[in-house]
Design an enzyme around this catalytic site. Structure first.
Site, PDB file in Angstrom:
ATOM      1  N   ARG A  51       0.959  -1.491  -0.565  1.00 47.59           N
ATOM      2  CA  ARG A  51       0.135   0.233   0.061  1.00 47.59           C
ATOM      3  C   ARG A  51       0.600   1.713   0.065  1.00 47.59           C
ATOM      4  O   ARG A  51       0.167   2.647  -0.366  1.00 47.59           O
ATOM      5  CB  ARG A  51      -0.816  -0.108   1.490  1.00 47.59           C
ATOM      6  CG  ARG A  51      -1.952  -1.062   1.104  1.00 47.59           C
ATOM      7  CD  ARG A  51      -2.809  -0.978   2.067  1.00 47.59           C
ATOM      8  NE  ARG A  51      -1.722  -1.686   3.467  1.00 47.59           N
ATOM      9  CZ  ARG A  51      -1.947  -1.356   5.048  1.00 47.59           C
ATOM     10  NH1 ARG A  51      -3.705  -1.333   5.244  1.00 47.59           N
ATOM     11  NH2 ARG A  51      -1.141  -1.835   5.662  1.00 47.59           N
ATOM     12  N   LYS A 147       3.785 -19.040   5.576  1.00 44.86           N
ATOM     13  CA  LYS A 147       3.259 -19.816   6.982  1.00 44.86           C
ATOM     14  C   LYS A 147       3.061 -18.481   7.697  1.00 44.86           C
ATOM     15  O   LYS A 147       2.838 -17.682   7.359  1.00 44.86           O
ATOM     16  CB  LYS A 147       4.589 -20.964   7.371  1.00 44.86           C
ATOM     17  CG  LYS A 147       5.241 -19.693   8.547  1.00 44.86           C
ATOM     18  CD  LYS A 147       6.189 -20.932   9.528  1.00 44.86           C
ATOM     19  CE  LYS A 147       6.395 -20.341  11.190  1.00 44.86           C
ATOM     20  NZ  LYS A 147       7.285 -20.971  11.404  1.00 44.86           N
ATOM     21  N   HIS A 177      10.329 -23.182   5.168  1.00 46.22           N
ATOM     22  CA  HIS A 177      11.596 -22.667   4.482  1.00 46.22           C
ATOM     23  C   HIS A 177      12.647 -23.758   5.050  1.00 46.22           C
ATOM     24  O   HIS A 177      13.878 -24.127   4.961  1.00 46.22           O
ATOM     25  CB  HIS A 177      12.170 -21.206   4.355  1.00 46.22           C
ATOM     26  CG  HIS A 177      12.259 -21.290   6.479  1.00 46.22           C
ATOM     27  ND1 HIS A 177      11.418 -20.659   7.423  1.00 46.22           N
ATOM     28  CD2 HIS A 177      13.521 -21.272   7.094  1.00 46.22           C
ATOM     29  CE1 HIS A 177      11.802 -20.590   9.026  1.00 46.22           C
ATOM     30  NE2 HIS A 177      13.246 -21.110   8.768  1.00 46.22           N
ATOM     31  N   LYS A 181      17.187 -25.586   3.398  1.00 49.81           N
ATOM     32  CA  LYS A 181      17.802 -26.280   4.240  1.00 49.81           C
ATOM     33  C   LYS A 181      18.659 -26.646   2.977  1.00 49.81           C
ATOM     34  O   LYS A 181      18.429 -27.874   3.367  1.00 49.81           O
ATOM     35  CB  LYS A 181      17.704 -26.190   5.845  1.00 49.81           C
ATOM     36  CG  LYS A 181      17.168 -25.144   6.096  1.00 49.81           C
ATOM     37  CD  LYS A 181      17.413 -25.433   7.168  1.00 49.81           C
ATOM     38  CE  LYS A 181      16.299 -24.164   8.684  1.00 49.81           C
ATOM     39  NZ  LYS A 181      17.437 -23.135   8.600  1.00 49.81           N
ATOM     40  N   GLU A 215      16.020 -22.731  20.715  1.00 46.18           N
ATOM     41  CA  GLU A 215      16.652 -21.292  20.149  1.00 46.18           C
ATOM     42  C   GLU A 215      16.802 -20.362  21.673  1.00 46.18           C
ATOM     43  O   GLU A 215      16.033 -21.087  22.439  1.00 46.18           O
ATOM     44  CB  GLU A 215      15.313 -20.572  19.697  1.00 46.18           C
ATOM     45  CG  GLU A 215      14.547 -21.199  18.131  1.00 46.18           C
ATOM     46  CD  GLU A 215      13.752 -20.267  17.553  1.00 46.18           C
ATOM     47  OE1 GLU A 215      13.695 -19.348  16.754  1.00 46.18           O
ATOM     48  OE2 GLU A 215      12.733 -20.862  18.384  1.00 46.18           O
ATOM     49  N   ASP A 234       3.692 -23.050  15.671  1.00 45.07           N
ATOM     50  CA  ASP A 234       4.512 -22.916  15.289  1.00 45.07           C
ATOM     51  C   ASP A 234       5.701 -23.460  14.522  1.00 45.07           C
ATOM     52  O   ASP A 234       6.529 -23.030  13.388  1.00 45.07           O
ATOM     53  CB  ASP A 234       5.248 -21.807  16.000  1.00 45.07           C
ATOM     54  CG  ASP A 234       6.504 -20.400  15.121  1.00 45.07           C
ATOM     55  OD1 ASP A 234       5.491 -20.375  14.773  1.00 45.07           O
ATOM     56  OD2 ASP A 234       6.949 -20.181  15.857  1.00 45.07           O
ATOM     57  N   HIS A 239       8.130 -27.181  10.515  1.00 41.00           N
ATOM     58  CA  HIS A 239       8.633 -27.651  10.342  1.00 41.00           C
ATOM     59  C   HIS A 239       9.250 -28.916  10.900  1.00 41.00           C
ATOM     60  O   HIS A 239      10.311 -29.417  10.112  1.00 41.00           O
ATOM     61  CB  HIS A 239       9.955 -26.460  11.099  1.00 41.00           C
ATOM     62  CG  HIS A 239       9.672 -25.047  11.025  1.00 41.00           C
ATOM     63  ND1 HIS A 239       9.539 -24.644   9.109  1.00 41.00           N
ATOM     64  CD2 HIS A 239       9.754 -23.896  11.520  1.00 41.00           C
ATOM     65  CE1 HIS A 239       8.918 -23.478   9.501  1.00 41.00           C
ATOM     66  NE2 HIS A 239       9.113 -22.780  10.733  1.00 41.00           N
ATOM     67  N   LYS A 330      12.023 -22.000  23.126  1.00 38.05           N
ATOM     68  CA  LYS A 330      12.450 -20.731  22.740  1.00 38.05           C
ATOM     69  C   LYS A 330      13.140 -20.929  24.329  1.00 38.05           C
ATOM     70  O   LYS A 330      12.725 -21.801  25.354  1.00 38.05           O
ATOM     71  CB  LYS A 330      11.851 -19.246  22.992  1.00 38.05           C
ATOM     72  CG  LYS A 330      10.731 -19.318  22.550  1.00 38.05           C
ATOM     73  CD  LYS A 330      10.941 -19.013  21.099  1.00 38.05           C
ATOM     74  CE  LYS A 330      10.135 -18.950  19.790  1.00 38.05           C
ATOM     75  NZ  LYS A 330      10.459 -18.512  18.276  1.00 38.05           N
TER      76      LYS A 330
HETATM   77  P1  NAP Z   1       4.929  -7.378   7.789  1.00 36.70           P
HETATM   78  O1  NAP Z   1       6.492  -6.497   7.378  1.00 36.70           O
HETATM   79  O2  NAP Z   1       3.774  -6.781   8.474  1.00 36.70           O
HETATM   80  O3  NAP Z   1       5.004  -6.695   6.410  1.00 36.70           O
HETATM   81  C1  NAP Z   1       3.568  -7.148   6.045  1.00 36.70           C
HETATM   82  C2  NAP Z   1       3.542  -6.397   4.546  1.00 36.70           C
HETATM   83  O4  NAP Z   1       2.000  -6.250   3.534  1.00 36.70           O
HETATM   84  C3  NAP Z   1       3.639  -5.072   3.862  1.00 36.70           C
HETATM   85  O5  NAP Z   1       4.599  -4.888   3.063  1.00 36.70           O
HETATM   86  C4  NAP Z   1       2.380  -4.313   3.823  1.00 36.70           C
HETATM   87  O6  NAP Z   1       3.202  -3.053   3.226  1.00 36.70           O
HETATM   88  C5  NAP Z   1       1.441  -4.724   2.873  1.00 36.70           C
HETATM   89  N1  NAP Z   1       0.643  -4.558   3.384  1.00 36.70           N
HETATM   90  C6  NAP Z   1      -0.117  -4.768   4.686  1.00 36.70           C
HETATM   91  N2  NAP Z   1      -2.093  -4.242   4.157  1.00 36.70           N
HETATM   92  C7  NAP Z   1      -1.708  -4.944   2.884  1.00 36.70           C
HETATM   93  C8  NAP Z   1      -3.429  -4.535   1.642  1.00 36.70           C
HETATM   94  N3  NAP Z   1      -4.521  -4.109   2.612  1.00 36.70           N
HETATM   95  N4  NAP Z   1      -2.779  -4.506   1.076  1.00 36.70           N
HETATM   96  C9  NAP Z   1      -1.308  -4.731   0.348  1.00 36.70           C
HETATM   97  N5  NAP Z   1      -0.158  -5.172   1.238  1.00 36.70           N
HETATM   98  C10 NAP Z   1      -0.075  -4.745   2.738  1.00 36.70           C
HETATM   99  O7  NAP Z   1       4.267  -8.929   7.312  1.00 36.70           O
HETATM  100  P2  NAP Z   1       5.826  -9.881   7.761  1.00 36.70           P
HETATM  101  O8  NAP Z   1       6.763 -10.064   8.439  1.00 36.70           O
HETATM  102  O9  NAP Z   1       6.697 -10.173   6.236  1.00 36.70           O
HETATM  103  O10 NAP Z   1       5.195 -11.313   6.735  1.00 36.70           O
HETATM  104  C11 NAP Z   1       4.907 -11.137   6.011  1.00 36.70           C
HETATM  105  C12 NAP Z   1       4.146 -13.254   6.175  1.00 36.70           C
HETATM  106  O11 NAP Z   1       5.374 -13.500   5.938  1.00 36.70           O
HETATM  107  C13 NAP Z   1       3.044 -12.955   7.070  1.00 36.70           C
HETATM  108  O12 NAP Z   1       2.143 -13.370   6.362  1.00 36.70           O
HETATM  109  C14 NAP Z   1       4.184 -13.840   7.977  1.00 36.70           C
HETATM  110  O13 NAP Z   1       3.520 -14.621   8.628  1.00 36.70           O
HETATM  111  C15 NAP Z   1       5.275 -14.127   6.723  1.00 36.70           C
HETATM  112  N6  NAP Z   1       6.526 -15.420   7.624  1.00 36.70           N
HETATM  113  C16 NAP Z   1       7.184 -13.864   7.542  1.00 36.70           C
HETATM  114  C17 NAP Z   1       8.453 -14.370   8.073  1.00 36.70           C
HETATM  115  C18 NAP Z   1       9.425 -13.165   8.914  1.00 36.70           C
HETATM  116  O14 NAP Z   1      10.605 -13.342   9.015  1.00 36.70           O
HETATM  117  N7  NAP Z   1       9.090 -11.982   8.757  1.00 36.70           N
HETATM  118  C19 NAP Z   1       9.260 -15.543   8.382  1.00 36.70           C
HETATM  119  C20 NAP Z   1       7.741 -16.149   8.260  1.00 36.70           C
HETATM  120  C21 NAP Z   1       6.402 -16.262   7.199  1.00 36.70           C
HETATM  121  P3  NAP Z   1       2.128  -1.304   3.315  1.00 36.70           P
HETATM  122  O15 NAP Z   1       1.262  -1.746   4.622  1.00 36.70           O
HETATM  123  O16 NAP Z   1       3.072  -0.196   2.935  1.00 36.70           O
HETATM  124  O17 NAP Z   1       1.082  -2.449   2.695  1.00 36.70           O
END
Ligand code: NAP
EC number: 1.1.1.49
Length: 483
Positions: A51, A147, A177, A181, A215, A234, A239, A330
């Site tokens: 967004r 996930k 992921h 590995k 962890e 989780d 995993h 953890k």
């Molecule tokens: P995040 O940091 O909260 O990022 C969410 C993203 O979604 C942001 O780019 C946000 O950008 C976008 N977004 C939110 N609402 C939106 C909308 N209505 N339309 C379009 N874009 C929208 O989350 P994240 O940690 O990157 O995680 C993303 C996904 O990966 C999740 O499902 C999470 O469970 C999974 N995941 C993450 C990790 C990790 O290490 N971070 C690991 C495993 C899985 P804007 O605010 O600019 O729209």
């Protein structure tokens, strides 16, 4: 040894959630590394979408900063500027109608199309629907989802059904992921490319298997999110289940996505329900300086587990009588992930006066220091008669494979390249995910229905005492948790 980098076809990859944490910490640095390795053609396109209103240049600057910070890349690296030219950005609200035509105009007809849903699962349906309705995705396009894939069987089924409205199963890449590995894939190579292990890989020769994912970090900072999940959702449902499947499965007839996933599914279906006495949940305690789980979770009454240990039985011919012990937690003593195959002791010792030979152990280390270690008995050197000693045949991939081993691609790099190649072997199929939830749901429900509290354990320890007893009562011991 020189590893071969085979370039993929040029592609258009759209990252929804490109301004988020995952995109910045993992996806963009991973793509850069593959570009630098020569795997991504310079004619490819990587389009960020979220967004946040910004243009291509602003997104490139943002991506540059993340690649430098999380990828350990120098700003002066000449490949960085080249890579940034592949990037573009389109502001899009997944729930709205603005931006989709602009995105469509950027997608080129004759390329591989992949759409990475790096957003909350609640948005998967909105994005899938709009990709289809605006004619952006076609029957060859691939979507990548992260996930958590549901929080129980019902939500996983609903998510699968939503995606299935617009995409066929062969187009859906569900990331776990752990499957990307290096060592996890090596597990399959070790089992199925050597004649040595497979004949012994069964209840006749394997006493038990231990899978540990430990962890050192707690949940502070993301406690309210983690508290709705807990270690079983989780870690275990995804995993650890995947690791267990790769150890326990029958040899697939071919290293082919459906053949491998069929065999994994059979393992999940053969898992017996976990009895109450075979599972221990724990919560870490504060140590005076740092808060415990209850403070980190911001709920003084939380019964969510930050640690779980369980004994799992697989009800099939190969594994009848060989338990699999799983533990994850953890704030434990060390950060380590490993699989240990503990073989049975030799049935008879010919070395009467020097004690019984110890059982062989094959330990597969996922992190840190990926590698394998096989413990074997030898004669202790010296003139003092026939005394036996157990020694490790230790292979660190980094040492054994030199620079190539030290520079192994991160799981995300490998998995994204597999998406572009159209290879689903290392991704979870919909029925696999549902079967995993079908086994996990009763474990979670039984706990929610009980009035019990998790066992406390000290931060920096190996987990709750009860978990030690889970093993002791079977005359077995956990391996020490150490990095
Ligand atoms: P995040 O940091 O909260 O990022 C969410 C993203 O979604 C942001 O780019 C946000 O950008 C976008 N977004 C939110 N609402 C939106 C909308 N209505 N339309 C379009 N874009 C929208 O989350 P994240 O940690 O990157 O995680 C993303 C996904 O990966 C999740 O499902 C999470 O469970 C999974 N995941 C993450 C990790 C990790 O290490 N971070 C690991 C495993 C899985 P804007 O605010 O600019 O729209």
């Amino acid at each position: 040894m020189v590893s071969r980098v085979i370039p993929v076809e040029d592609f258009d990859l759209v990252i929804f959630g490109a301004t988020g944490d995952l995109a910045h910490r993992k996806i963009l640095p991973g793509l850069f590394r593959r570009f630098e390795a020569g795997q991504i053609p310079e004619t490819s396109q990587i389009i960020g979408a979220a967004r946040t209103e910004q243009d291509d240049d602003a997104f490139r600057k943002e991506a540059e900063a993340s690649i430098i910070e999380f990828g350990g890349v120098k700003k002066s690296n000449p490949n960085l500027a080249k890579f940034l030219q592949l990037l573009g950005y389109v502001p899009i609200d997944a729930k709205g109608d603005g931006g989709w035509e602009a995105l469509k105009s950027r997608i080129r007809d004759d390329k591989v199309h992949a759409f990475y849903f790096s957003v909350a699962p609640a948005l998967f349906g909105d994005i899938a629907e709009r990709l289809a309705n605006y004619g952006i995705a076609d029957e060859d396009s691939r979507i990548v989802v992260e996930k958590p894939f549901g929080r129980d069987l019902a939500t996983a089924k609903a998510l699968n059904a939503t995606l299935a409205q617009h995409f066929a199963e062969h187009q859906i890449y569900r990331i776990d992921h752990y499957l990307g590995k290096e060592t996890v894939q090596n597990l399959m190579a070790v089992r199925f490319a050597n004649v040595l292990f497979e004949p012994l890989w069964n209840a006749q020769y394997v006493d038990h298997v231990q899978i540990t994912v430990a962890e050192t970090v707690g949940v502070a900072g993301r406690g309210s999110y983690y508290d709705k999940s807990g270690a079983i959702r989780d870690m275990v449902q995804n995993h650890m289940m995947q690791l267990l499947c790769l150890i326990a499965m029958e040899p697939p007839y071919h290293f082919d996505p459906n053949a491998v996933r069929d065999e994994k599914l059979k393992v999940i279906r053969a898992l017996e329900p976990v009895e109450n006495g075979d599972i221990v949940r724990g919560q870490y305690q504060g140590d005076g300086k740092n808060g415990g789980y209850l403070e980190d979770a911001e709920d003084p009454d939380s019964r969510t587990e930050s640690y779980v240990a369980m004994k799992v039985r697989i009800s099939n011919w190969r594994w009848q009588g060989t338990p699999f012990y799983l533990r994850t937690g953890k704030k434990l003593r060390a950060r380590t992930s490993e699989i240990a195959i503990i073989f049975k002791e030799p049935p008879h010792s010919i070395f009467d006066d020097t004690g019984h030979p110890k059982a062989n152990e094959l330990v597969i280390r996922l992190q840190p220091n990926e590698g394998m270690n096989l413990k074997v008995m030898i004669k202790e050197p010296g003139p003092g008669g026939m005394r036996l000693v157990q020694v490790p045949l230790d292979m660190s991939f980094a040492d054994a494979l030199g620079a190539e081993g030290a520079d192994m691609p991160d799981a995300y790099e490998r998995l994204i390249m597999d998406v572009i190649r159209g290879n689903q072997t290392l991704f979870m199929r919909g029925d696999e995910v549902e079967a995993a939830w079908a086994w996990t749901d009763p474990i979670i429900t039984a706990w929610e229905d009980s009035k019990r509290r998790p066992e406390p354990y000290d931060a920096g320890s190996s987990g709750p005492e009860e978990a030690l007893r889970l093993m002791h009562r079977d005359n077995r011991r956990w391996r020490e948790i150490r990095s």
